[in-house]
Structures are given as C-alpha cells and as structure tokens.
Scaffold this active site. Structure first.
Site, PDB file in Angstrom:
ATOM      1  N   HIS A 235      19.152  31.032 -17.809  1.00  0.00           N
ATOM      2  CA  HIS A 235      20.260  31.236 -18.810  1.00  0.00           C
ATOM      3  C   HIS A 235      21.459  30.714 -18.205  1.00  0.00           C
ATOM      4  O   HIS A 235      22.273  29.795 -19.190  1.00  0.00           O
ATOM      5  CB  HIS A 235      20.540  32.972 -18.900  1.00  0.00           C
ATOM      6  CG  HIS A 235      19.586  33.687 -19.366  1.00  0.00           C
ATOM      7  ND1 HIS A 235      19.078  34.701 -18.411  1.00  0.00           N
ATOM      8  CD2 HIS A 235      18.991  33.788 -20.458  1.00  0.00           C
ATOM      9  CE1 HIS A 235      18.023  35.399 -19.291  1.00  0.00           C
ATOM     10  NE2 HIS A 235      18.060  34.787 -20.435  1.00  0.00           N
TER      11      HIS A 235
ATOM     12  N   MET B 174      12.047  31.098 -13.940  1.00  0.00           N
ATOM     13  CA  MET B 174      12.761  32.284 -14.196  1.00  0.00           C
ATOM     14  C   MET B 174      12.592  32.952 -15.308  1.00  0.00           C
ATOM     15  O   MET B 174      12.310  32.358 -16.413  1.00  0.00           O
ATOM     16  CB  MET B 174      14.319  31.774 -13.944  1.00  0.00           C
ATOM     17  CG  MET B 174      14.623  31.045 -12.643  1.00  0.00           C
ATOM     18  SD  MET B 174      15.503  31.947 -11.620  1.00  0.00           S
ATOM     19  CE  MET B 174      15.802  30.797 -10.392  1.00  0.00           C
TER      20      MET B 174
END
Ligand code: PAF
Length: 286
Positions: free
Chosen positions: A44, A191
C-alpha cells in the site's frame, strides 16, 4: 532533534472530504486516490508514494467493504487497526485519510450494484461469486465521492486491476488508473494484509506460491512452451507444500483467456489456501 512527523488527518464525513478535495483543486492540485481496506503494508505504501510523487493531494481510503466478502469469508476477522495504519502514513506527504463507516458508503436503502462481466468472470469470479460486484460497486462509489484525477492499484490483485480498468473505460470515467508493481518480502512472498493470518510454519509453506511463479519463468526460459506442462509442474510444487489450489492459470494478460502455447504474452495467476488463509499472486511469465 527532528520533529515527529504528524499523522494525516482522518475524515469520516463526505461533506468534509469533498470540501478538502475541492480546496485542493482550487489551487490547481492533482488529486490521487489510493483505495485500501486498511491493514496497510509496504505494498500500500508504494501506491501512496507513487500518488504523492504525482499528485498534490492523495486521498487514502480505509474501508473494509462488506459487499466484496462472501458469506463464509473473513469479513469479521479482517485485520483492522486504524491507529497503526495512521502511524505508517506519518510524514508521507500531502495525504488525507477518508475512513467512512458502512452506513456512509451503503445507506440503509442501498439497492444499486455495478456488475462487470468480461474480465470479472473467470478465476476469482468463479471462486468468489459476487466478489467483483462488491469491488466494482465500492470503487465506483469511492471514485464518485473523491473524484480523483488518478487512482492507484497494486498488480498483486491482477484481475481486480482489469475489472477496474474495464469499468472505468466502459463508464467513461475521467480517471487515470495507475497499476503499480507487486511488493514482495525479501524471500518472495507477495505483501498482503492476509499474511498476518499465517503461522510461521504456514508462512514458510506459502513461499511455494512465488516459487512456482518463478519456476514457470525458468521452465519457459529453458524452452518449455507447453502451458499444460508448466501448469502441471506449478501444481506439483504447490501440492508438495500442502497448499490447496483454487486455480493455477496461464492466461492472456488482457482477457484472462487460457493460453495453450507460451509463445505470446502470458500472465500466470495462482489462488491457493495455506491452512485457512487464501492467498493470490501472479507474475507476467512471457
Ligand atoms: O484491493 C483492495 O484492497 C480492495 O479490493 C479495494 C480496491 C480497496 C476495494 O475495497
């Protein structure tokens, strides 16, 4: 002594969000949107950094969207820690966090959904019926609430990026969709907010996912162009690590139609369960 970087402001009301976005536009700022469900990680943060590099204001939305979870999925368990998310955003540039509650996004009499077919139908579309309806609906809502110039998505959710692009083009939305590379742990694990569910032993077994993607590339580089052969080897690798496979697909990067001979652009996509945790990953292999 350096002052502690301040955490971004959190907005929960639409009127305040729109006032802030309007003020940014008035002074000529480009507005970037990074939609998230929180549980932020380096993936992110790479999207947010891409946005802050290109946009004068970045709106990060944090909203665990109920409509994209199936009845037996992890909506209730999905990791939520707003304070930790905010601490990761501290000092990351002109960032505003929009963290609405469910009633703000889905009013009591909500009755409208966005149904994308085409790239939404195979793979995740088969294994998670209704998932992309929920994603497309909330992404369109966020687009309309924020009205960004640019929106940032991670390639890790490859099929999602195709669905969002299809919807954006089909509805003539004046938003540039930017897809950023998958961020991986040093050992290759992509991730994901769901990685927190993995025990140390499961995390080790989960490496079979990125390893089988890498293996596909090696096989092709060594001259194996038969997709069925490569898929079978990938499945063997995943099964050897005791992963339960939802799919291993070698597909056209634009349409997600299956590819038989690996002599043309191809993306490999995997969805598999490690214990109770379902993970997805993908790589361009040709
Ligand atoms: O990728 C996600 O985290 C979600 O699907 C998104 C785009 C934020 C929509 O809820």
């Amino acid at each position: 002594m350096n002052p502690t970087p301040s955490t971004p402001q959190v907005i929960t009301h639409v009127a305040e969000l729109q006032r802030r976005v309007h003020a940014a536009r008035q002074v000529g700022r480009v507005v970037g949107l990074v939609p998230t469900m929180g549980a932020l990680h380096e993936g992110h943060l790479s999207l947010i950094d891409a946005s802050t590099a290109e946009c004068g204001l970045t709106v990060v939305t944090i909203f665990v969207n109920p409509t994209q979870f199936g009845p037996n999925e992890d909506f209730a368990a999905y990791p939520r820690d707003l304070q930790h998310d905010l601490s990761l955003l501290a000092g990351r540039g002109e960032v505003l966090v929009f963290a609405p509650d469910t009633a703000t996004v889905y009013g009591a009499r909500h009755a409208t959904s966005i149904e994308v077919v085409g790239p939404a139908l195979p793979l995740e579309g088969e294994f998670r019926p209704g998932h992309f309806r929920g994603v497309a609906t909330v992404v369109l809502k966020l687009f309309l609430l924020v009205r960004p110039d640019r929106a940032y998505f991670g390639r890790k959710d490859y099929q999602q990026t195709l669905v969002v692009r299809r919807m954006t083009d089909d509805l003539h939305l004046p938003i540039h969709i930017e897809v950023c590379p998958t961020v991986r742990e040093p050992d290759g694990l992509a991730m994901s907010s769901r990685n927190v569910y993995l025990s140390p032993e499961e995390r080790q077994r989960a490496l079979a996912i990125s390893q089988s993607l890498l293996m596909a590339k090696h096989l092709i580089a060594g001259g194996t162009l038969d997709a069925a052969t490569v898929t079978a080897r990938m499945r063997e690798r995943l099964t050897a690590a005791d992963l339960k496979i939802d799919y291993v697909a070698l597909a056209d990067p634009d349409t997600l139609e299956g590819v038989a001979t690996l002599d043309r652009p191809t993306v490999a996509l995997i969805a598999a369960r490690v214990g109770q945790t379902r993970l997805i990953d993908n790589e361009r292999i040709v």
